[in-house]
Design a protein around this motif. Sequence first.
Motif, short mmCIF file in Angstrom:
data_model
loop_
_atom_site.label_atom_id
_atom_site.label_comp_id
_atom_site.label_asym_id
_atom_site.label_seq_id
_atom_site.Cartn_x
_atom_site.Cartn_y
_atom_site.Cartn_z
N LEU A 191 0.86 -1.39 0.01
CA LEU A 191 -0.10 -0.01 0.06
C LEU A 191 0.83 1.19 -0.09
O LEU A 191 0.34 2.46 -0.22
N ASP A 192 2.08 1.22 0.34
CA ASP A 192 3.07 2.32 0.37
C ASP A 192 2.46 3.43 1.11
O ASP A 192 2.52 4.51 1.10
N VAL A 193 2.22 2.74 2.48
CA VAL A 193 1.78 3.64 3.63
C VAL A 193 2.21 2.94 4.79
O VAL A 193 2.22 1.72 4.67
N ASP A 194 2.47 3.59 5.98
CA ASP A 194 2.90 3.14 7.11
C ASP A 194 1.55 2.39 7.77
O ASP A 194 0.44 2.98 7.73
N VAL A 195 1.80 1.50 8.54
CA VAL A 195 0.74 0.64 9.22
C VAL A 195 1.04 0.34 10.64
O VAL A 195 2.11 -0.05 10.82
N ALA A 196 0.09 0.44 11.29
CA ALA A 196 0.20 0.18 12.89
C ALA A 196 -1.16 -0.79 13.12
O ALA A 196 -2.31 -0.62 12.63
N LEU A 197 -1.07 -1.60 14.11
CA LEU A 197 -2.20 -2.51 14.42
C LEU A 197 -2.24 -2.22 15.91
O LEU A 197 -1.28 -1.96 16.41
N PHE A 198 -3.54 -2.09 16.55
CA PHE A 198 -4.06 -1.72 17.78
C PHE A 198 -5.03 -2.81 18.26
O PHE A 198 -5.68 -3.14 17.58
N LEU A 199 -4.63 -3.05 19.48
CA LEU A 199 -5.61 -3.92 19.92
C LEU A 199 -5.77 -3.68 21.60
O LEU A 199 -4.71 -3.53 22.21
N ARG A 200 -6.99 -3.26 22.04
CA ARG A 200 -7.50 -3.13 23.29
C ARG A 200 -6.51 -2.03 23.68
O ARG A 200 -5.84 -1.77 24.84
N GLY A 201 -6.43 -0.94 22.81
CA GLY A 201 -5.71 0.48 23.15
C GLY A 201 -4.22 0.46 23.15
O GLY A 201 -3.59 1.43 23.38
N LYS A 202 -3.57 -0.63 22.66
CA LYS A 202 -2.31 -0.89 22.59
C LYS A 202 -1.78 -1.09 21.11
O LYS A 202 -2.31 -1.81 20.44
N ALA A 203 -0.75 -0.58 20.74
CA ALA A 203 -0.09 -0.93 19.39
C ALA A 203 0.63 -2.32 19.64
O ALA A 203 1.55 -2.17 20.36
N ILE A 204 0.29 -3.19 18.69
CA ILE A 204 1.01 -4.35 18.73
C ILE A 204 1.94 -4.67 17.81
O ILE A 204 2.87 -5.42 17.62
N ALA A 205 1.84 -3.85 16.66
CA ALA A 205 2.82 -3.75 15.38
C ALA A 205 2.63 -2.50 14.55
O ALA A 205 1.65 -1.84 14.54
#
Lengths: 238, 554
Positions: free
Chosen positions: B199-213
């Motif tokens: 996608l050529d964009v930065d990505v972050a994953l959140f679970l229960r209010g915390k960034a997990i990746a």
Amino acid sequence: MTTTVRPLPLLSSVAAAALFLILPSAPAHAGTVKGVVHLGDEAASTRLYQGYWRLENGNVPVQSSGGAKAETVVVLEISKDTHAPAARTVTVEIGGLDARPRLLMLGPGSVLELKNTGKVTHEFSTPDNPTFMPVERLMPGGLRRQKFTAPGGYLIRCAEYPHIAISAIVVNSQYFGTLDEKGNFTIPDVPDGKATLKVWTRGRWAHEEEIDTSKKEALSIKVSAPKGKETKDKDSAE
Amino acid sequence: MFLSKIWFILIALAAGLAVTVALVAPRPAVQKLSALEGQRLDRAQYAAEQMLKVDAHKWIDRVSKLGRDAIISESLDSATRGAGEINVIHKTVQDRFNALIPDLANSGIAALVAVDNKGRVIARVGDNDKEYGDYVTGAEMVADALRGYLSDDVWGMNGRLMRMAAAPVLSKGRDRIVGALYIGAETGDNFVERLKKNLDVDVALFLRGKAIATTAYPSALTPLPDLIAQHAQEIERVKRTPAIPFTAGNDELLAVAAPFAGQAGQQQAFYVLFGKRPANADLAALLKNTSSDDLKWGHFPWIPLAGGVFLAVVIGLLLIRNEGENPLRRMRADLKQLARGEIFKIQDLQYGGRFGGLARDINAAIEHYTHAPSAPSAMAGKDLNAILGDSAGGKAFDLPSPGSAFASPPPPSFPPPPPPSGFPPPPPAGFMPPPLAFSPPPPPPMFAPPPPFSASSIPTLDADVGPAGPEATRVVASTDDGDEDTHFKNIFDDFVATKRECGESLAGLTLDKFKDKLRGNKDALMSKHQCRTVRFAVYVKDGRAALKATPIRD
């Protein structure tokens, strides 16, 4: 809704007076409130949370049972001639990534016991009211008790496995009823007069309306499930 | 100076307008860029959603394919029927899993689980692969599989996000459901890197209010969950947030968040796509983002800018010259002429604005000091400094003041002269009064022609210099009516005596030079004013000896 009038037998006035004295608490006029709750199409699903896909296998017919009807209750709030259910202690077993039972009708002062019989840790709370029941880890084999004093609907949910949700409805009257497979409900011995009918389904009050229990009409209540708009209509057929 | 002022006001307005335009003009561009970045993130989110959907289908296909394996099917059938030892069945299924997927980690699989038709776990590979015999029927996806559905879900467990897929396992005759398989793909660092690559964009994953990746800013994404929570309605309605601006470290970012499908959505599980926001349009940001390339000839309009500035400066200088310096120069020349006695007054009509006013003020001052209210003679009271100069007899030749001992007496109709103690002040420093030998200017209306002088009008010393205060001037007038030499000698003597009295030096002062000077100026005055003679007088002013000249016409 059907209101059945019980005519006094044509006995002697003495016998009638004696019978009246024997049954002092029975309402003079009482009937049955019944109807059908039409939940939305989504409520027919056995799943609370959908993924991207849900496909039939193509070989064996799928079995559908349960759904939101199993977690729906109709409650009448009446200000007179009511008796709250007795306080009791109810144990809900948490195991196999499930909770049994998922719907509880409790009287004020009842205690709910959450017993973890599974192999995974759970974190139960009442997300809508975190101060009432904050998140607390329930280890395998652990037990957590919670007392309910105020009438109302409480949704207890596991933070780790959100599909495990327990509905605890604390009522101060005995006038409530669950749905059958077709969504029908029956609440007997309802005194005549004004009442508030509320429908609880899948963790929320989904419908509320004022009714006159003396009218002989079957209620037809439409609730679009679970987070949409709800509508209602009247069905004259009993 | 009017045009100069207008010009500078215009220049200031133009400069203000230019600064305003410079600051405001980039804003629409920045807003457009922000909108474009937001649209880019929206498109990326749509693409990510499609990727997740395709991925989910891929996992469903994969687990379904595994469920069609004969060994697994027969083993689960046996487990469902209660035929055979559960330990043996467990081992069989687990070995089969390992055979079918020898490299579980590289396949992206975190867990693969087989359950019988009661939801009892028969075998696991991956996570908790030693455990079996527990029930997972309550999991909606597993229950669905046991009902005959192929489906997917997203779970958030123990701080990990898992994309799940489940499929029923049918009997060998494909007429019964004998169990189910479900697979879990961990959704973490590898997943976000793959999304970023596609996608050529930065990505972050959140679970229960915390960034997990995350692919960037691992320690600066803390505010995002709260920002996402503020857009709960949009998430409910369109399954994603609008572009949310936020700051991570020194970078201004835009983020679009979308919830994961399945029950993880209830656990505040979001994937967030974010990119850098266009720079701000304030002055500091503009300067910060200006590079040397921006100032090169080809990129910056140096010539028009320099031409414009040069033109503005030239116009400004010309206006200053025309409205300031030129009138000043002309006035200075006029003042010099006035000092030389070539003109009687400044032609104030030639000047505009404040210079005209200044010229009129000067004229008024000249009139004030040279024309007493009693319509004194134009010659009366003229300062002999202009006549004799400092070198003629030393110095301290001064203007007589109107009403002084050498001014003509006022006519009867005029009010009496000021008392002796109220001598008018001397002329301002640096101001040289016009000499007597000036050409008579055209008589201005304000200047009445001087009345004829009379020798008898010369006041006596005693008459004009009375009980003077410390600032008073003592006049030593000569009343000698003898020949010129005698008069000049008397004046010289008086002058020398007065200077001595005043304690002044007499160096360089000789009678001959004094006479020559007086004689020359007398002639000049006589020819100029057609008077019979000129009488000089010595007086003291401000503690110094001074001379006055008075033309005598009869």
